[in-house]
Motif scaffolding. Structure first.
Motif, PDB file in Angstrom:
ATOM      1  N   PRO A  29       7.405 -56.693 -14.569  1.00 29.68           N
ATOM      2  CA  PRO A  29       6.779 -56.869 -15.888  1.00 29.68           C
ATOM      3  C   PRO A  29       6.481 -55.571 -16.623  1.00 29.68           C
ATOM      4  N   GLU A  30       6.354 -54.448 -15.912  1.00 28.06           N
ATOM      5  CA  GLU A  30       5.910 -53.213 -16.585  1.00 28.06           C
ATOM      6  C   GLU A  30       7.056 -52.471 -17.263  1.00 28.06           C
ATOM      7  N   ALA A  31       8.269 -52.961 -17.128  1.00 31.86           N
ATOM      8  CA  ALA A  31       9.416 -52.278 -17.723  1.00 31.86           C
ATOM      9  C   ALA A  31       9.537 -52.657 -19.198  1.00 31.86           C
ATOM     10  N   ARG A  32      10.238 -51.790 -19.946  1.00 32.14           N
ATOM     11  CA  ARG A  32      10.387 -52.063 -21.377  1.00 32.14           C
ATOM     12  C   ARG A  32      11.822 -51.802 -21.824  1.00 32.14           C
ATOM     13  N   GLY A  76       9.726 -44.944 -14.541  1.00 35.25           N
ATOM     14  CA  GLY A  76       9.640 -43.641 -15.185  1.00 35.25           C
ATOM     15  C   GLY A  76      10.908 -43.190 -15.883  1.00 35.25           C
ATOM     16  N   GLN A  77      12.019 -43.845 -15.611  1.00 38.25           N
ATOM     17  CA  GLN A  77      13.285 -43.407 -16.226  1.00 38.25           C
ATOM     18  C   GLN A  77      13.410 -43.874 -17.675  1.00 38.25           C
ATOM     19  N   HIS A  78      13.998 -43.011 -18.488  1.00 39.78           N
ATOM     20  CA  HIS A  78      14.312 -43.378 -19.873  1.00 39.78           C
ATOM     21  C   HIS A  78      15.829 -43.289 -20.046  1.00 39.78           C
ATOM     22  N   LEU A 114      15.765 -38.530 -17.961  1.00 36.89           N
ATOM     23  CA  LEU A 114      15.993 -39.001 -19.328  1.00 36.89           C
ATOM     24  C   LEU A 114      17.475 -38.830 -19.658  1.00 36.89           C
ATOM     25  N   VAL A 115      18.081 -39.914 -20.064  1.00 41.38           N
ATOM     26  CA  VAL A 115      19.483 -39.880 -20.498  1.00 41.38           C
ATOM     27  C   VAL A 115      19.534 -40.488 -21.893  1.00 41.38           C
ATOM     28  N   ARG A 116      20.155 -39.775 -22.797  1.00 39.17           N
ATOM     29  CA  ARG A 116      20.275 -40.285 -24.172  1.00 39.17           C
ATOM     30  C   ARG A 116      21.694 -40.007 -24.631  1.00 39.17           C
ATOM     31  N   ILE A 117      22.491 -41.064 -24.685  1.00 36.77           N
ATOM     32  CA  ILE A 117      23.895 -40.924 -25.052  1.00 36.77           C
ATOM     33  C   ILE A 117      24.111 -41.593 -26.407  1.00 36.77           C
ATOM     34  N   THR A 118      24.646 -40.855 -27.334  1.00 36.03           N
ATOM     35  CA  THR A 118      25.023 -41.435 -28.620  1.00 36.03           C
ATOM     36  C   THR A 118      26.544 -41.522 -28.657  1.00 36.03           C
ATOM     37  N   GLU A 119      27.059 -42.723 -28.852  1.00 40.30           N
ATOM     38  CA  GLU A 119      28.506 -42.893 -28.938  1.00 40.30           C
ATOM     39  C   GLU A 119      28.846 -43.229 -30.381  1.00 40.30           C
ATOM     40  N   THR A 120      29.776 -42.466 -30.961  1.00 38.41           N
ATOM     41  CA  THR A 120      30.237 -42.814 -32.301  1.00 38.41           C
ATOM     42  C   THR A 120      31.736 -43.064 -32.250  1.00 38.41           C
ATOM     43  N   VAL A 121      32.158 -43.996 -33.075  1.00 37.84           N
ATOM     44  CA  VAL A 121      33.586 -44.292 -33.168  1.00 37.84           C
ATOM     45  C   VAL A 121      34.009 -44.206 -34.625  1.00 37.84           C
ATOM     46  N   ASP A 122      34.998 -43.351 -34.901  1.00 39.29           N
ATOM     47  CA  ASP A 122      35.588 -43.267 -36.247  1.00 39.29           C
ATOM     48  C   ASP A 122      37.036 -43.707 -36.158  1.00 39.29           C
ATOM     49  N   PHE A 123      37.458 -44.463 -37.141  1.00 34.60           N
ATOM     50  CA  PHE A 123      38.855 -44.911 -37.194  1.00 34.60           C
ATOM     51  C   PHE A 123      39.596 -44.090 -38.252  1.00 34.60           C
ATOM     52  N   ARG A 144      13.052 -42.321 -32.774  1.00 39.22           N
ATOM     53  CA  ARG A 144      11.765 -43.003 -32.609  1.00 39.22           C
ATOM     54  C   ARG A 144      11.571 -43.642 -31.238  1.00 39.22           C
ATOM     55  N   PHE A 145      12.658 -43.930 -30.528  1.00 43.27           N
ATOM     56  CA  PHE A 145      12.501 -44.524 -29.198  1.00 43.27           C
ATOM     57  C   PHE A 145      12.476 -43.475 -28.089  1.00 43.27           C
ATOM     58  N   THR A 146      12.775 -42.224 -28.447  1.00 43.56           N
ATOM     59  CA  THR A 146      12.919 -41.176 -27.432  1.00 43.56           C
ATOM     60  C   THR A 146      11.588 -40.463 -27.219  1.00 43.56           C
ATOM     61  N   PRO A 147      11.151 -40.323 -25.971  1.00 42.93           N
ATOM     62  CA  PRO A 147       9.915 -39.552 -25.728  1.00 42.93           C
ATOM     63  C   PRO A 147      10.197 -38.077 -26.004  1.00 42.93           C
ATOM     64  N   ILE A 148       9.788 -37.626 -27.185  1.00 46.81           N
ATOM     65  CA  ILE A 148      10.245 -36.345 -27.704  1.00 46.81           C
ATOM     66  C   ILE A 148       9.747 -35.185 -26.835  1.00 46.81           C
ATOM     67  N   ASP A 149       8.548 -35.359 -26.232  1.00 50.57           N
ATOM     68  CA  ASP A 149       8.031 -34.289 -25.370  1.00 50.57           C
ATOM     69  C   ASP A 149       8.968 -34.023 -24.190  1.00 50.57           C
ATOM     70  N   ARG A 150       9.606 -35.085 -23.735  1.00 51.61           N
ATOM     71  CA  ARG A 150      10.463 -34.918 -22.557  1.00 51.61           C
ATOM     72  C   ARG A 150      11.802 -34.258 -22.904  1.00 51.61           C
ATOM     73  N   VAL A 151      12.232 -34.327 -24.194  1.00 51.55           N
ATOM     74  CA  VAL A 151      13.459 -33.611 -24.567  1.00 51.55           C
ATOM     75  C   VAL A 151      13.166 -32.227 -25.145  1.00 51.55           C
TER      76      VAL A 151
END
Lengths: 279, 402
Positions: free
Chosen positions: B317-320, B256-258, B229-238, B62-69
């Motif tokens: 101010p325009e950053a999110r 403009g960067q995501h 656009l950089v989208r990194i998912t880090e998962t940790v399993d023990f 939901r946070f990722t600009p899907i058109d760009r990926v």
């Protein structure tokens, strides 16, 4: 080692300062007149809430305070037209009562950046390291202190020593010390006072000591004492005025001084301006 | 334990500026109460079609600009590669192994599953049992263009009782979807530093999937500076008790960067510890960072100690900055759990303090931002790397306060 500093005269004329609280402007300073000449030490004493700290911060340029009337000049230069950092480079210094934490910025980096800005060029590294080390040792500060983040996790005493360390290294023309004595034990008060006295011994720095208590005046003897009440100077005199305050408190100025001026170790209580002292 | 959480909540209120987030405490029923109870990002599968084609409405997109990926989601298989430049100290080896020859943690989303399925041979760093490397393994992966999507699979296989530092540096132009499988054997220690220093046209979506053996330790630092656009998912399993993980991150988003970092620490084994510290600075129109920190403490994970922290500094101010910590606790027998998130502008009091010492406003801002990041970078313990990363951040600051 001492950086020669030409003195300068700070003149405050009819200074009115407001602060915005809850959307309404509240006037804190109601016409302050004060002249600090080179080498003079002035103590400004007054009950809590009288506006002493506001004077310090307004002169330093804190954005929270709005000057609504009056002038502040340093050797005739309009201080109020200067930005915060321009004021410091012009020779004003504020030792804060509550110094601010700056995480990730080491004391040594901070001090060198400040010295570079104030002196107009980066001090030579080798000389600077020595200068800083010696100044720290005079203030009985551990050398490891310089690698800590500015004010982060400092004890009350460490914060005040750090402020006076800056005072000694930056050698301002006029130094305003805002309640530097508050929260210090006797040892720390002595160390800090000796630091202030070393700067005074240079003979050119004007010092404004803002304090609630006369305790620090046992270590730093002022040339002038001013009683600050309800946003202005109510009375000025010599060191004898401090003795009078020590004996009688602020009652004669129409405020209910719940703590006598000399009350060592007594808790400070907020005093509402305009409350008449009980008989 | 209720007291622990009360304290954390009070601490949270003090930090202010929480974007979102939750602490859920309770015993999860053995069967989900409703479909909504199955969090989509908890689905793990090697089959790309097990995941729906994202539309942007899904929780994990939901946070990722899907058109760009889209160029990644719609891409065909390809044989394109990033160019690889490596430094491999004695004691470690760099191999190419066929897909499926290493047992790796399962992908967390469709692009990760596609990457695993399409990458072909995996690039494998192997540190054998008991080896202690004197120098970091450095892999420089450089993109040579955005014409074809590159599907990548990197495996860091740190055998039991080994100690290693691995630096994974990304640069150049690419459309890159990847899996990084991090396998840390019993009692082994890995310091992983992953740098995204991409050219402005790069898309990079990756799943960094770590699995820790008994008493294993992972210190992971993600540094995201460049790319469109950089989208990194880090998962940790023990895989066993006593694991210890620190996940750190630094992002500096320009106009403009995501830059998006999503974490899932799955405490399924007892007496493990996790610490998460992610910081981002943002400047310019449409600069966007996302941090989602999910920590799950399962019923079996008694004695868990976890804390996650996200700080975002808005320089204009325009950053999110979106920040969503989630902590889900299924056992009462924990050592500690909490999170904090704060997004703010420059601290006026810090700037006043520095400027009151003569330091000009822009220099003061630079010092504050540098200090903000230095807390993470300077704890790496690899001086040459710390210097280089701080230099990259200086470059960003140079642009920010040009």
């Amino acid at each position: 080692m001492t950086v020669p500093t030409a003195g300068a005269t700070l003149e405050i004329r009819d200074l009115h300062v407001s602060v915005e609280t809850d959307g309404a402007d509240k006037e804190i300073l109601t016409g302050v007149d004060l002249t600090i000449r080179p080498g003079e030490t002035h103590a400004i004493m007054g009950p809590n809430g009288s506006g002493k700290s506001t004077l310090a911060y307004a002169v330093a340029g804190h954005p929270k305070y709005t000057v609504t009337a009056g002038t502040v000049t340093l050797d005739g230069e309009d201080v109020l037209a200067m930005s915060i950092d321009e004021r410091a480079r012009a020779g004003l210094f504020l030792a804060m009562q509550y110094p601010v934490e700056v995480p990730g910025v080491s004391v040594s980096n901070f001090l060198r950046s400040a010295a570079t800005a104030i002196r107009g060029e980066a001090p030579k590294l080798r000389l600077w390291v020595k200068e800083q080390k010696e100044a720290m040792s005079r203030l009985e500060m551990d050398p490891g202190f310089s690698e800590r983040s500015v004010n982060e996790g400092f004890s009350g005493g460490e914060k005040k020593r750090h402020e006076i360390l800056q005072l000694e290294l930056l050698r301002p023309k006029v130094a305003i010390l805002d309640e530097t004595d508050s929260g210090l034990d006797v040892d720390a008060l002595r160390v800090v006072s000796e630091g202030v006295n070393r700067v005074r011994a240079g003979g050119t720095t004007g010092v404004v000591l803002i304090t609630h208590y006369t305790r620090i005046l046992n270590y730093i003897s002022p040339d002038f004492v001013h009683v600050f009440v309800k946003g202005r100077i109510a009375e000025s005199g010599g060191p004898e005025l401090a003795d009078e305050l020590e004996a009688h408190g602020y009652a004669k100025y129409g405020v209910d001084a719940l703590t006598p001026a000399g009350g060592r170790g007594l808790p400070t209580s907020p005093v509402l301006p305009g409350v008449v002292a009980p008989a | 334990m209720a007291d622990v959480l009360a304290t954390e909540r009070a601490a949270l209120k003090e930090t202010g500026g929480i974007t979102d987030g939750s602490i859920a405490v309770g015993v999860r029923p053995s069967t989900p109460r409703s479909p909504a109870d199955v969090r989509p990002e908890r689905l793990r599968s090697a089959d790309p079609d097990a995941f729906v084609l994202p539309t942007g409405r899904e929780e994990e997109w939901r946070f990722t600009p899907i058109d760009r990926v889209r160029p990644l989601l719609d891409a065909a298989p390809s044989a394109a590669h990033l160019s690889v430049d490596s430094e491999v100290p004695p004691g470690a080896e760099l191999l190419e192994l066929p897909a499926g020859s290493v047992d790796v943690p399962l992908p967390v989303d469709r692009l990760a599953a596609l990457a695993l399925a399409r990458a072909g041979d995996a690039l494998v760093v192997r540190v054998p049992k008991g080896a202690e490397l004197d120098a970091p393994v450095v892999l420089r992966l450089t993109g040579t263009g955005t014409g074809e999507v590159v599907w990548g699979h990197v495996v860091l296989d740190i055998a039991e009782q080994a100690r290693a530092t691995v630096v994974l540096e990304h640069a150049g132009s690419a459309h890159y979807a990847a899996c990084v499988s991090v396998l840390i054997g019993d009692g082994a220690q890995l310091q992983l530093v992953q740098v995204q220093d991409w050219a402005p046209d790069t898309l990079h979506v990756a799943h960094v999937a770590s699995r820790l053996g008994r008493d294993a330790r992972l210190l992971s630092t993600q540094v995201s500076l460049g790319g469109d656009l950089v989208r990194i998912t880090e998962t940790v399993d023990f895989d066993g008790p006593g694991g210890d993980v620190e996940l750190r991150g630094v992002s500096f988003a320009d106009g403009g960067q995501h830059l998006e970092h999503r974490l899932l620490v799955d405490h399924s084994a007892p007496h493990c510890r996790s610490r998460v510290t992610y910081k981002s600075a943002l400047q310019g129109d449409e600069a966007h960072t996302v941090w989602v920190g999910d920590v799950l403490i399962r019923a079996a994970a008694e004695g868990t100690d976890t804390y996650e922290l996200n700080r975002n500094l808005l320089l204009t101010p325009e950053a999110r900055a979106d920040s969503v910590p989630n902590l889900e606790i299924e056992t009462g027998e924990i050592a500690g759990a909490g999170h904090a998130s704060a997004t703010g502008r420059f601290d006026d009091e810090q700037l006043f303090y520095l400027r009151a010492r003569g330091i000009p406003a822009d220099d003061a801002r630079r010092m504050v931002v540098r200090g903000f990041f230095a807390e993470v970078i300077e704890s790496l313990g690899v001086p040459a790397l710390e210097e280089r990363l701080m230099a990259l951040i200086e470059d960003e600051l140079g642009r920010a306060f040009a």
